[in-house]
Design a protein around this motif. Sequence first.
Motif, short mmCIF file in Angstrom:
data_model
loop_
_atom_site.label_atom_id
_atom_site.label_comp_id
_atom_site.label_asym_id
_atom_site.label_seq_id
_atom_site.Cartn_x
_atom_site.Cartn_y
_atom_site.Cartn_z
N VAL A 65 -5.38 -4.65 4.04
CA VAL A 65 -5.98 -3.31 4.02
C VAL A 65 -6.16 -2.89 5.47
O VAL A 65 -6.14 -3.73 6.39
CB VAL A 65 -7.33 -3.27 3.26
CG1 VAL A 65 -7.11 -3.47 1.77
CG2 VAL A 65 -8.31 -4.27 3.81
N SER A 66 -6.33 -1.60 5.68
CA SER A 66 -6.38 -1.06 7.04
C SER A 66 -7.75 -1.16 7.70
O SER A 66 -7.85 -1.28 8.91
CB SER A 66 -5.93 0.40 7.04
OG SER A 66 -4.61 0.48 6.54
N THR A 67 -8.81 -1.07 6.90
CA THR A 67 -10.17 -1.09 7.46
C THR A 67 -11.08 -1.91 6.56
O THR A 67 -10.69 -2.31 5.46
CB THR A 67 -10.76 0.34 7.55
OG1 THR A 67 -11.00 0.83 6.23
CG2 THR A 67 -9.83 1.28 8.30
N SER A 68 -12.30 -2.12 7.02
CA SER A 68 -13.27 -2.86 6.21
C SER A 68 -14.23 -1.92 5.48
O SER A 68 -15.32 -2.32 5.07
CB SER A 68 -14.04 -3.86 7.07
OG SER A 68 -14.69 -3.17 8.12
N GLU A 69 -13.82 -0.67 5.29
CA GLU A 69 -14.63 0.28 4.53
C GLU A 69 -14.68 -0.14 3.07
O GLU A 69 -13.79 -0.83 2.57
CB GLU A 69 -14.04 1.69 4.65
CG GLU A 69 -14.12 2.25 6.06
CD GLU A 69 -13.42 3.59 6.20
OE1 GLU A 69 -13.08 4.21 5.16
OE2 GLU A 69 -13.21 4.02 7.34
N GLN B 109 -11.60 0.40 0.90
CA GLN B 109 -10.52 -0.50 1.28
C GLN B 109 -10.78 -1.91 0.76
O GLN B 109 -9.86 -2.59 0.31
CB GLN B 109 -10.37 -0.53 2.80
CG GLN B 109 -9.84 0.76 3.38
CD GLN B 109 -8.34 0.86 3.21
OE1 GLN B 109 -7.59 0.07 3.77
NE2 GLN B 109 -7.90 1.82 2.43
N SER C 17 -9.89 -2.03 -2.78
CA SER C 17 -8.44 -2.11 -2.88
C SER C 17 -7.97 -3.55 -2.65
O SER C 17 -7.08 -4.05 -3.34
CB SER C 17 -7.78 -1.18 -1.87
OG SER C 17 -6.39 -1.41 -1.80
N LEU C 18 -8.59 -4.21 -1.68
CA LEU C 18 -8.24 -5.59 -1.39
C LEU C 18 -8.52 -6.50 -2.60
O LEU C 18 -7.69 -7.31 -2.98
CB LEU C 18 -9.01 -6.08 -0.16
CG LEU C 18 -8.77 -7.51 0.29
CD1 LEU C 18 -7.31 -7.72 0.69
CD2 LEU C 18 -9.70 -7.86 1.44
N ILE D 63 -7.10 -7.63 7.58
CA ILE D 63 -7.71 -6.30 7.64
C ILE D 63 -7.26 -5.75 8.99
O ILE D 63 -7.82 -6.06 10.03
CB ILE D 63 -9.24 -6.37 7.53
CG1 ILE D 63 -9.62 -6.98 6.18
CG2 ILE D 63 -9.85 -4.97 7.71
CD1 ILE D 63 -11.11 -7.21 5.99
N SER E 275 -4.80 -2.31 10.69
CA SER E 275 -4.03 -1.08 10.54
C SER E 275 -2.57 -1.33 10.89
O SER E 275 -2.27 -2.00 11.87
CB SER E 275 -4.60 0.01 11.45
OG SER E 275 -3.77 1.14 11.43
N ARG F 182 2.09 -2.80 2.36
CA ARG F 182 1.15 -3.87 2.67
C ARG F 182 1.83 -4.97 3.48
O ARG F 182 1.19 -5.64 4.27
CB ARG F 182 0.57 -4.50 1.39
CG ARG F 182 -0.12 -3.55 0.45
CD ARG F 182 -1.40 -2.96 1.02
NE ARG F 182 -1.12 -1.72 1.75
CZ ARG F 182 -1.89 -1.16 2.66
NH1 ARG F 182 -3.03 -1.72 2.99
NH2 ARG F 182 -1.57 -0.06 3.26
#
Length: 159
Positions: free
Chosen positions: A25-29, A32, A35-36, A62, A64, A96
């Motif tokens: 995933v791109s961020t730790s939001e 996201q 999604s992970l 994690i 980008s 991914r």
Amino acid sequence: MEKNVVFIPAKRELVEKKVAIYCRVSTSEAAQLKSLATQISGLVTEISLHRNWRLVEAYIDIASAKEHSPRGEFERMVKECEAKKIDIVITKSMSRFGRDTIDALAAVRKMKAGGCRIIIEKEGIDTAELESEMKISLYESLAQSENESNALNIRQGLS
């Protein structure tokens, strides 16, 4: 003269395959991370459908794709495939797996050189098939173009 013949069927032993999953995933939001969790769950479920597949590792980054953040787990996965520690790697999608076509193909070639098969679910790519590199090139180019378009849209929205 009567002969008795005893038929002894061959034993079919399943060769166990060491399977790993790769998720990114791109961020730790929060969205996201959800999604992970979905990626991991789906890939583990896929592995469970095969009697001779055994999950041996989960590589999770994690990072980008567009910022070229280090992907330590991806690099570790490639090295372990080269060292013949993994038989199969499954990932959700090309977006991914790779950052761009050149990086993705280079990683696939290294992994295959170690005898590893790569399965990319969404695009239906399986490196056990002959046309897999062509599919990887096509889908990775499309994913890269989509990422660049999304980044441009975000920049224009912030201007």
